[in-house]
Each structure stands twice: as structure tokens, then as C-alpha cells.
Write a protein that holds these residues in place. Structure first.
Motif, PDB file in Angstrom:
ATOM      1  N   ARG A   7       2.387   0.933  -8.381  1.00 21.95           N
ATOM      2  CA  ARG A   7       1.557   1.725  -7.463  1.00 21.95           C
ATOM      3  C   ARG A   7       2.444   2.743  -6.752  1.00 21.95           C
ATOM      4  O   ARG A   7       3.668   2.640  -6.768  1.00 21.95           O
ATOM      5  N   THR A   8       1.799   3.665  -6.062  1.00 17.00           N
ATOM      6  CA  THR A   8       2.533   4.637  -5.250  1.00 17.00           C
ATOM      7  C   THR A   8       1.731   4.909  -3.985  1.00 17.00           C
ATOM      8  O   THR A   8       0.502   4.739  -3.991  1.00 17.00           O
ATOM      9  N   LEU A   9       2.426   5.332  -2.925  1.00 19.00           N
ATOM     10  CA  LEU A   9       1.704   5.751  -1.719  1.00 19.00           C
ATOM     11  C   LEU A   9       1.388   7.251  -1.773  1.00 19.00           C
ATOM     12  O   LEU A   9       0.756   7.788  -0.875  1.00 19.00           O
ATOM     13  N   SER A  10       1.837   7.920  -2.840  1.00 17.84           N
ATOM     14  CA  SER A  10       1.712   9.380  -2.895  1.00 17.84           C
ATOM     15  C   SER A  10       0.265   9.857  -2.826  1.00 17.84           C
ATOM     16  O   SER A  10      -0.062  10.750  -2.061  1.00 17.84           O
ATOM     17  N   LYS A  11      -0.595   9.269  -3.637  1.00 17.13           N
ATOM     18  CA  LYS A  11      -1.968   9.781  -3.720  1.00 17.13           C
ATOM     19  C   LYS A  11      -2.805   9.309  -2.540  1.00 17.13           C
ATOM     20  O   LYS A  11      -3.822   9.893  -2.197  1.00 17.13           O
ATOM     21  N   ASN A  60      -6.085   7.134 -15.999  1.00 17.15           N
ATOM     22  CA  ASN A  60      -5.091   7.962 -16.680  1.00 17.15           C
ATOM     23  C   ASN A  60      -4.984   9.340 -16.035  1.00 17.15           C
ATOM     24  O   ASN A  60      -5.977   9.908 -15.586  1.00 17.15           O
ATOM     25  N   ASN A  61      -3.773   9.852 -15.986  1.00 10.24           N
ATOM     26  CA  ASN A  61      -3.516  11.237 -15.598  1.00 10.24           C
ATOM     27  C   ASN A  61      -3.059  11.950 -16.866  1.00 10.24           C
ATOM     28  O   ASN A  61      -2.144  11.450 -17.524  1.00 10.24           O
ATOM     29  N   PRO A  62      -3.609  13.073 -17.268  1.00  8.61           N
ATOM     30  CA  PRO A  62      -4.509  13.964 -16.530  1.00  8.61           C
ATOM     31  C   PRO A  62      -5.982  13.812 -16.862  1.00  8.61           C
ATOM     32  O   PRO A  62      -6.777  14.658 -16.458  1.00  8.61           O
ATOM     33  N   GLY A  91       9.525   7.005  -4.819  1.00  8.31           N
ATOM     34  CA  GLY A  91       8.394   7.422  -5.650  1.00  8.31           C
ATOM     35  C   GLY A  91       8.321   6.498  -6.855  1.00  8.31           C
ATOM     36  O   GLY A  91       9.297   5.815  -7.191  1.00  8.31           O
ATOM     37  N   SER A  92       7.137   6.453  -7.501  1.00  8.28           N
ATOM     38  CA  SER A  92       7.070   5.602  -8.697  1.00  8.28           C
ATOM     39  C   SER A  92       7.841   6.236  -9.845  1.00  8.28           C
ATOM     40  O   SER A  92       8.236   5.547 -10.785  1.00  8.28           O
ATOM     41  N   ASP A  93       8.115   7.526  -9.762  1.00  8.33           N
ATOM     42  CA  ASP A  93       8.986   8.154 -10.768  1.00  8.33           C
ATOM     43  C   ASP A  93      10.304   7.378 -10.905  1.00  8.33           C
ATOM     44  O   ASP A  93      10.792   7.161 -12.011  1.00  8.33           O
ATOM     45  N   LEU A 112       6.614  11.180   1.616  1.00  5.75           N
ATOM     46  CA  LEU A 112       7.533  10.087   1.965  1.00  5.75           C
ATOM     47  C   LEU A 112       8.335   9.602   0.772  1.00  5.75           C
ATOM     48  O   LEU A 112       9.430   9.102   0.922  1.00  5.75           O
ATOM     49  N   ARG A 113       7.748   9.711  -0.417  1.00  4.61           N
ATOM     50  CA  ARG A 113       8.343   9.206  -1.662  1.00  4.61           C
ATOM     51  C   ARG A 113       8.499   7.683  -1.611  1.00  4.61           C
ATOM     52  O   ARG A 113       9.582   7.157  -1.354  1.00  4.61           O
ATOM     53  N   LEU A 114       7.423   7.004  -1.831  1.00  4.44           N
ATOM     54  CA  LEU A 114       7.512   5.545  -1.941  1.00  4.44           C
ATOM     55  C   LEU A 114       6.578   5.037  -3.041  1.00  4.44           C
ATOM     56  O   LEU A 114       5.359   5.229  -2.980  1.00  4.44           O
ATOM     57  N   LEU A 134       1.136  -1.353 -16.026  1.00  3.03           N
ATOM     58  CA  LEU A 134      -0.115  -0.703 -15.680  1.00  3.03           C
ATOM     59  C   LEU A 134       0.167   0.147 -14.458  1.00  3.03           C
ATOM     60  O   LEU A 134       0.472  -0.385 -13.381  1.00  3.03           O
ATOM     61  N   ASP A 135       0.110   1.462 -14.634  1.00  5.39           N
ATOM     62  CA  ASP A 135       0.454   2.406 -13.576  1.00  5.39           C
ATOM     63  C   ASP A 135      -0.828   2.731 -12.805  1.00  5.39           C
ATOM     64  O   ASP A 135      -1.671   3.505 -13.268  1.00  5.39           O
ATOM     65  N   GLU A 136      -0.940   2.121 -11.636  1.00  3.90           N
ATOM     66  CA  GLU A 136      -2.160   2.274 -10.831  1.00  3.90           C
ATOM     67  C   GLU A 136      -1.947   3.270  -9.690  1.00  3.90           C
ATOM     68  O   GLU A 136      -2.323   3.032  -8.550  1.00  3.90           O
ATOM     69  N   ALA A 137      -1.363   4.426 -10.030  1.00  4.96           N
ATOM     70  CA  ALA A 137      -1.080   5.459  -9.023  1.00  4.96           C
ATOM     71  C   ALA A 137      -2.362   5.890  -8.295  1.00  4.96           C
ATOM     72  O   ALA A 137      -2.336   6.202  -7.115  1.00  4.96           O
ATOM     73  N   TYR A 138      -3.487   5.884  -9.015  1.00  4.73           N
ATOM     74  CA  TYR A 138      -4.750   6.379  -8.441  1.00  4.73           C
ATOM     75  C   TYR A 138      -5.682   5.248  -8.045  1.00  4.73           C
ATOM     76  O   TYR A 138      -6.893   5.440  -7.950  1.00  4.73           O
ATOM     77  N   HIS A 139      -5.108   4.079  -7.806  1.00  7.88           N
ATOM     78  CA  HIS A 139      -5.916   2.890  -7.555  1.00  7.88           C
ATOM     79  C   HIS A 139      -6.966   3.092  -6.465  1.00  7.88           C
ATOM     80  O   HIS A 139      -8.117   2.672  -6.590  1.00  7.88           O
TER      81      HIS A 139
HETATM   82  N1  PMP Z   1       2.101   7.820 -12.200  1.00  5.07           N
HETATM   83  C1  PMP Z   1       1.124   8.688 -12.410  1.00  5.07           C
HETATM   84  C2  PMP Z   1       0.030   8.329 -13.355  1.00  5.07           C
HETATM   85  C3  PMP Z   1       1.137   9.934 -11.762  1.00  5.07           C
HETATM   86  O1  PMP Z   1       0.153  10.800 -12.002  1.00  5.07           O
HETATM   87  C4  PMP Z   1       2.195  10.237 -10.876  1.00  5.07           C
HETATM   88  C5  PMP Z   1       2.306  11.546 -10.134  1.00  5.07           C
HETATM   89  N2  PMP Z   1       1.590  12.592 -10.538  1.00  5.07           N
HETATM   90  C6  PMP Z   1       3.201   9.291 -10.701  1.00  5.07           C
HETATM   91  C7  PMP Z   1       3.114   8.077 -11.366  1.00  5.07           C
HETATM   92  C8  PMP Z   1       4.403   9.533  -9.829  1.00  5.07           C
HETATM   93  O2  PMP Z   1       4.099   9.512  -8.504  1.00  5.07           O
HETATM   94  P1  PMP Z   1       5.195   9.336  -7.379  1.00  5.07           P
HETATM   95  O3  PMP Z   1       6.552   9.530  -7.990  1.00  5.07           O
HETATM   96  O4  PMP Z   1       4.847  10.384  -6.384  1.00  5.07           O
HETATM   97  O5  PMP Z   1       5.026   7.943  -6.845  1.00  5.07           O
END
Ligand code: PMP
Length: 355
Positions: free
Chosen positions: A213-217, A162-164, A88-90, A223-225, A187-192
Motif C-alpha cells: 500500500r501507499t499513503l500517496s493516493k 490496475n494503473n493505468p 514511497g512504494s516505489d 511525504l513519500r511513505l 498485490l499492489d493496493e496503491a488505490y485501495h
Molecule cells: N503502485 C502503483 C500501482 C502506482 O500507480 C504508483 C504510483 N503511481 C505506485 C505504486 C507508487 O507510489 P508511491 O511510490 O508514491 O508510493
């Protein structure tokens, strides 16, 4: 005398409220920015085969060579840039924070934003400075540049979108921040995939820029990647902090397989973007609701009484996120993830009767 946590555990850790994940069983789950669509059956059959064949008695490929090659093509990663994989990107946020955790080092974030930047700074023993966004959640460039000059952050996290809050910050302002930053800017592009805007093409121009980036969204939250892209100069150092087998065998092989069909996930994302537009149009006409523009797969709402609306919706089986107490600027704010058309209809019906 029995041993107490306060004798051993750092004060700043005991002061943190644990990241709370509510039990969502039985609810229409619109609280965690997940993709609501399952994978098509043909792909699921291929994944069964992968699980059948996987050598789970062996450690994973520590370098994840096949997966990285697939990511490179599926995500348009520029030539010459390195990739760091995380659980995960965490986990990548954690690696970054540990890497810069010299005495006196600072991490800077914008607020309100993703809470893990601040939490992980505390985990790593690094000070954290949050620069408030404007009341409409746009970037306050002057305040941000002043905070950079004052605190000289080793690391800046900016979620884009940005989240949220869901918005994309102004690109020109972000370039000013990149120029002014004395350290790394992530630059956190989780929602790219819902915004289709990226800093990836600028990596070569800004040596202090890293794109996460993340594959989560995209549809693979389970999967956590996550991954970080940047110059080998930085990523080779960060890779030393990565635990050798942080991405397990099944995640590597399943992600590699699914990304070979990334168009399927991109089509799902396009359906989510269409639904986002439909939700926005509806919400703009609901009296008492302020919906903030979103380039992500969720929408931030302000309502007259968020606690009341949240509880009433929960009673009706709809789980969203109550952010009312998450940050002073989020008073009476709720965040809803865009779901399937049917889930969104249920959300809208339940919202209008819960106000
Ligand atoms: N960055 C942002 C901006 C997020 O909103 C989230 C999850 N809500 C994450 C990172 C972490 O995502 P993940 O660990 O699932 O990759």
C-alpha cells in the motif's frame, strides 16, 4: 580519451527512457493521481508544531515503532503480519527486486500496468516478463498461468486496481495465480481507498502473498511513505535490504499524526469516489470517448486522437496524462485523475471542446 557512459553504465540502463515528470506549474493538475484536497487547518497547525519540535539533528527511529503501530490500527493490518516501510512504494518495489535478483531470476507483470515494475526489474538486473491483458484490460488467466509455468517467476506484481486501466481484476482468477505461483505475489493496493477491496484478509491463507500500500493516493504523496504487509518469514529478509533511515523524521511524525485522523482522508476519498461516478456518467455520453470503468481515483479514456486532445487541453491549462505511446494496447488513451468538482468541470468542458 574521455570516459563515456557506455564504458561504465550497464546497457539495459542506458536503454531506459528516464521516468519523465512534466513541469505542472500553473496547470489544473490531473496527471498524477494525487488527492486534490488539502488537510484541514487544525491538522495543519498540528503539523507545524511537529516541524517545530522535531529533532532533525538526530537520525530517525530506524524501526519507526510509533508509525508502524499507527499504521497497524489505521489500515487494519492482520495480527501476526509484519510491516516494511519504504520511501514511497516505489522503494519497496526496488527492495523486492533486489532481494530476488539471483542470476536467472524473473519478475512477471501484467501489461499495461504500473511502469516501475519493469523499470525496477532492469535496475536490479532481473529479467522481466509482461503478460498482455485482454483488449478490454481484463486479466487473461490462461495466458498468465502459461507464462507462470514457463518462466517460474520469483516475483509477480499485480496492481489491484490496475494503473493505468483503473479496473480490479477478477478475484477468483487472482487466487488461481496465487496457487500457481512458484514465488512471491505482490498485490499492489496503491488505490485501495478508492476500491475498498483488499487481499489483506487473505494474507494468513496464502504464505506467498504480500500486500503493498501507499499513503500517496490517500492524500500524502509529498511525504513519500509506502508499506508492505506480509508474514515475518519474508519481511525479516526484505528488511535487511532497507536502508536504515529510509523514512525520515518528518515523514514518520507527520504520517503518524495524520493517520490518527485517517477518517479525514477517507472522507476526501469518498468525495473523490462520488466525483468519479459523476465523471463516468458524463463521459459515457460524450460521443467519440470510451471511458473504462474505474475503481481508482483516475479514469482511462480512449479518444480518436489522443495527441491532439492532450495538447489542446494543455493549451487550455488542463494537464492530464497521454499514454498513447506508453504501450501498444494504450493507443489513443489518456488518463485523467479525479480532482475537485470545480477541476472536474474544467476538465469536462475542456475535453468536449478539444475532441
Ligand atoms: N503502485 C502503483 C500501482 C502506482 O500507480 C504508483 C504510483 N503511481 C505506485 C505504486 C507508487 O507510489 P508511491 O511510490 O508514491 O508510493
Amino acid at each position: 580519451m574521455p570516459l563515456n557512459p557506455d564504458q561504465l553504465i550497464r546497457d539495459e540502463i542506458r536503454a531506459i527512457a528516464a521516468y519523465h515528470v512534466p513541469d505542472s506549474s500553473g496547470y489544473v493538475k490531473l496527471d498524477a493521481m494525487e488527492n486534490p484536497y488539502p488537510l484541514p487547518d487544525v491538522l495543519r497547525a498540528a503539523l507545524s508544531q511537529i516541524a517545530h519540535d522535531a529533532a532533525i539533528n538526530r537520525y530517525p527511529d530506524a524501526a519507526a515503532t510509533a508509525l508502524k503501530a499507527r499504521l497497524r490500527s489505521a489500515m487494519d493490518i492482520p495480527d501476526g503480519m509484519e510491516i516494511l516501510l519504504g520511501n514511497g512504494s516505489d522503494e519497496i518495489i526496488q527492495i523486492l527486486a533486489m532481494a530476488i535478483a539471483k542470476p536467472g531470476a524473473t519478475i512477471l507483470g501484467l501489461e499495461p500496468s504500473f511502469v516501475m515494475y519493469k523499470m525496477i526489474a532492469a535496475f536490479a538486473g532481473v529479467s522481466y516478463v509482461g503478460v498482455p491483458l485482454r483488449p478490454n484490460f481484463t486479466l487473461d488467466l490462461d495466458a498468465t498461468l502459461a507464462a507462470i509455468a514457463e518462466h517460474q517467476p520469483a516475483l509477480i506484481f499485480i496492481a489491484y486496481p490496475n494503473n493505468p486501466t483503473g479496473n480490479l481484476f477478477d478475484m477468483t482468477a487472482l487466487l488461481r495465480i496465487l496457487d500457481a505461483a512458484p514465488g512471491l505475489v505482490v498485490l499492489d493496493e496503491a488505490y485501495h481507498v478508492f476500491a475498498l477491496e483488499s487481499f489483506m484478509p487473505l494474507l494468513a491463507r496464502y504464505p506467498n502473498l504480500l500486500v503493498m500500500r501507499t499513503l500517496s493516493k490517500l492524500g500524502l504523496a509529498g511525504l513519500r511513505l509506502g508499506f508492505l504487509v506480509g508474514s515475518p518469514t519474508w519481511l525479516n529478509e526484505l528488511d535487511k535490504l532497507r536502508l536504515p533511515y529510509n523514512v525520515n523524521v518528518l515523514t514518520q511524525q507527520v504520517a503518524e499524526k495524520v493517520l490518527a485522523h485517517v477518517d479525514i482522508l477517507e472522507q476526501q476519498a469518498a468525495a473523490i469516489r462520488d466525483e468519479r461516478a459523476r465523471l463516468m456518467q458524463f463521459l459515457d455520453n460524450v460521443a467519440g470517448v470510451e471511458a473504462f470503468p474505474s475503481a481508482a481515483n483516475f479514469i482511462l479514456l480512449r479518444v480518436p486522437n489522443a495527441d491532439k486532445v492532450f495538447e489542446a487541453m494543455k493549451q487550455r491549462g488542463i494537464l492530464i496524462k497521454n499514454l498513447s505511446r506508453a504501450h501498444p494496447q494504450l493507443q489513443n488513451c489518456l488518463r485523467v485523475t479525479v480532482g475537485t468538482p470545480n477541476e472536474n468541470d474544467q476538465f469536462l468542458a475542456s475535453l468536449t471542446t478539444s475532441l
